[in-house]
Enzyme design. Structure first.
Site, PDB file in Angstrom:
ATOM      1  N   ASN A   1      -8.121   7.004   6.066  1.00 20.48           N
ATOM      2  CA  ASN A   1      -8.513   6.790   7.464  1.00 20.48           C
ATOM      3  C   ASN A   1      -8.293   8.014   8.341  1.00 20.48           C
ATOM      4  OD1 ASN A   1      -5.791   6.710   7.586  1.00 20.48           O
ATOM      5  ND2 ASN A   1      -5.641   4.703   8.566  1.00 20.48           N
TER       6      ASN A   1
ATOM      7  N   PHE B   1       0.806  -1.224   0.000  1.00 16.44           N
ATOM      8  CA  PHE B   1       0.000   0.000   0.000  1.00 16.44           C
ATOM      9  C   PHE B   1       0.842   1.280   0.000  1.00 16.44           C
ATOM     10  CE2 PHE B   1       0.444  -1.435   4.440  1.00 16.44           C
ATOM     11  CZ  PHE B   1       0.991  -0.303   5.039  1.00 16.44           C
TER      12      PHE B   1
ATOM     13  N   GLU C   1       8.978  12.264  14.443  1.00 16.51           N
ATOM     14  CA  GLU C   1       7.978  12.857  13.562  1.00 16.51           C
ATOM     15  C   GLU C   1       7.763  14.343  13.867  1.00 16.51           C
ATOM     16  OE1 GLU C   1       4.647  10.188  14.063  1.00 16.51           O
ATOM     17  OE2 GLU C   1       5.681   8.563  12.995  1.00 16.51           O
TER      18      GLU C   1
ATOM     19  N   ARG D   1     -11.677   7.351  13.842  1.00 14.23           N
ATOM     20  CA  ARG D   1     -11.809   6.563  12.611  1.00 14.23           C
ATOM     21  C   ARG D   1     -13.121   5.779  12.587  1.00 14.23           C
ATOM     22  NH1 ARG D   1      -5.548   4.472  12.823  1.00 14.23           N
ATOM     23  NH2 ARG D   1      -4.616   5.990  11.392  1.00 14.23           N
TER      24      ARG D   1
ATOM     25  N   THR E   1      -6.626   1.003  12.669  1.00 18.79           N
ATOM     26  CA  THR E   1      -6.156   1.584  11.404  1.00 18.79           C
ATOM     27  C   THR E   1      -7.257   1.659  10.348  1.00 18.79           C
ATOM     28  OG1 THR E   1      -3.921   0.776  11.828  1.00 18.79           O
ATOM     29  CG2 THR E   1      -4.463   1.302   9.546  1.00 18.79           C
TER      30      THR E   1
ATOM     31  N   ARG F   1      -3.707   7.610  20.332  1.00 23.66           N
ATOM     32  CA  ARG F   1      -3.885   6.391  19.527  1.00 23.66           C
ATOM     33  C   ARG F   1      -5.232   5.739  19.845  1.00 23.66           C
ATOM     34  NH1 ARG F   1      -0.706   4.920  15.171  1.00 23.66           N
ATOM     35  NH2 ARG F   1      -1.081   2.737  15.706  1.00 23.66           N
TER      36      ARG F   1
HETATM   37  P1  IDP Z   1      -1.641   3.502  11.740  1.00 26.79           P
HETATM   38  O1  IDP Z   1      -1.868   4.761  10.930  1.00 26.79           O
HETATM   39  O2  IDP Z   1      -2.896   3.053  12.434  1.00 26.79           O
HETATM   40  O3  IDP Z   1      -0.452   3.608  12.659  1.00 26.79           O
HETATM   41  P2  IDP Z   1       0.026   1.828  10.022  1.00 26.79           P
HETATM   42  O4  IDP Z   1       0.000   0.335  10.010  1.00 26.79           O
HETATM   43  O5  IDP Z   1       1.208   2.506  10.615  1.00 26.79           O
HETATM   44  O6  IDP Z   1      -1.338   2.339  10.687  1.00 26.79           O
HETATM   45  O7  IDP Z   1      -0.132   2.275   8.504  1.00 26.79           O
HETATM   46  C1  IDP Z   1       0.112   3.623   8.132  1.00 26.79           C
HETATM   47  C2  IDP Z   1      -0.982   4.062   7.181  1.00 26.79           C
HETATM   48  O8  IDP Z   1      -0.908   3.297   5.983  1.00 26.79           O
HETATM   49  C3  IDP Z   1      -2.412   3.832   7.674  1.00 26.79           C
HETATM   50  O9  IDP Z   1      -2.869   4.852   8.523  1.00 26.79           O
HETATM   51  C4  IDP Z   1      -3.194   3.771   6.376  1.00 26.79           C
HETATM   52  O10 IDP Z   1      -3.424   5.086   5.864  1.00 26.79           O
HETATM   53  C5  IDP Z   1      -2.204   3.063   5.468  1.00 26.79           C
HETATM   54  N1  IDP Z   1      -2.433   1.622   5.441  1.00 26.79           N
HETATM   55  C6  IDP Z   1      -2.015   0.711   6.342  1.00 26.79           C
HETATM   56  N2  IDP Z   1      -2.373  -0.537   5.999  1.00 26.79           N
HETATM   57  C7  IDP Z   1      -3.038  -0.415   4.830  1.00 26.79           C
HETATM   58  C8  IDP Z   1      -3.659  -1.367   3.946  1.00 26.79           C
HETATM   59  O11 IDP Z   1      -3.653  -2.569   4.166  1.00 26.79           O
HETATM   60  N3  IDP Z   1      -4.256  -0.835   2.838  1.00 26.79           N
HETATM   61  C9  IDP Z   1      -4.273   0.494   2.566  1.00 26.79           C
HETATM   62  N4  IDP Z   1      -3.683   1.406   3.355  1.00 26.79           N
HETATM   63  C10 IDP Z   1      -3.092   0.963   4.479  1.00 26.79           C
HETATM   64 MG    MG Z   2       1.591   3.771  12.199  1.00 27.31          MG
END
Ligand code: IDP
Ligand code: MG
Length: 156
Positions: free
Chosen positions: A112, A57, A126, A102, A91, A85
Site C-alpha cells: 500500500n 499479516f 518513529e 493509496r 490502509t 494521513r
Molecule cells: P496504516 O499503515 O494505514 O496505519 P496499520 O493498520 O497500522 O495501517 O497497518 C500497518 C501496515 O500493515 C499497513 O500499512 C499494511 O501494509 C499492513 N497491513 C495492515 N492490515 C493488513 C491486512 O489485513 N493484510 C495485509 N497487510 C496489512
Molecule cells: Mg499504522
C-alpha cells in the site's frame, strides 16, 4: 508545527512513484525536512511495527518492508500528521478514496505504498527510529509567508 515520519515503501520505490508522491506533499505546502534511502533491517522493521506483532499479516509485512529499499521522509507543517494521513488514504489500496495516494496509485491491500505516523507520540518515536541526530534539517523556508498567514505571529 508537527513533523511526521513518512516511508515510501518498497513498492513505491520499485514502481517509480517516489517523485510523484513527494510532489503531493510539496504541492500541499508541507515541508520536506528529512530524506533518506535505506534498506530496513529485520530489527528495525520489528521495532517499527511491534504493535502489530500478533497480527496475522505481521510476518508478511516485515518481509515486504525489508525486501527492497525504501525512502524515509520527515515532513513538517501545521497539522502535518493528520494532513499526511488523509493524503495517504485508507490502509487498503482497494478501499482508499480516489484523490488519495493509496487510492490513486495502488490496488493492493498489503502493498500500500506509504507509511505515515498516526499520532504525535508515534511520530516522535518513529522519527527517532529512522533519523539520527542532525539528520532532520530545520531549514528556513523562504516562501513560508505565502504558504501560511504569518500576520498573527504564528502560522495560520
Ligand atoms: P496504516 O499503515 O494505514 O496505519 P496499520 O493498520 O497500522 O495501517 O497497518 C500497518 C501496515 O500493515 C499497513 O500499512 C499494511 O501494509 C499492513 N497491513 C495492515 N492490515 C493488513 C491486512 O489485513 N493484510 C495485509 N497487510 C496489512
Ligand atoms: Mg499504522
Amino acid at each position: 508545527m508537527e513533523t511526521t515520519l513518512i516511508i515510501l515503501k518498497p513498492d513505491a520505490v520499485q514502481r517509480g512513484l517516489m517523485g510523484r508522491i513527494i510532489s503531493r506533499f510539496e504541492d500541499k505546502g508541507l515541508q520536506v525536512v528529512g530524506a533518506k534511502m535505506m534498506t530496513i533491517s529485520q530489527e528495525l522493521a520489528a521495532t517499527h511495527y511491534e504493535a502489530h506483532k500478533e497480527r496475522p499479516f505481521y510476518a508478511g509485512l516485515v518481509g515486504f518492508m525489508t525486501s527492497s529499499p525504501v525512502l524515509v521522509l520527515a515532513i513538517r507543517g501545521v497539522g502535518a500528521i493528520g494532513i499526511s494521513r488523509s493524503m495517504m488514504g485508507a490502509t487498503f489500496g482497494s478501499k482508499a478514496d480516489a484523490g488519495t495516494i493509496r487510492g490513486d496509485f495502488g490496488v493492493s491491500n498489503s502493498f500500500n505504498l506509504i507509511h505515515g505516523s498516526d499520532s504525535p507520540e508515534a511520530a516522535e518515536r518513529e522519527l527517532g527510529l529512522f533519523f539520527g541526530a542532525g539528520e532532520v534539517q530545520n531549514w528556513d523556508r523562504k516562501i513560508e509567508g505565502w504558504v501560511y498567514d504569518l500576520s498573527g505571529g504564528k502560522p495560520e
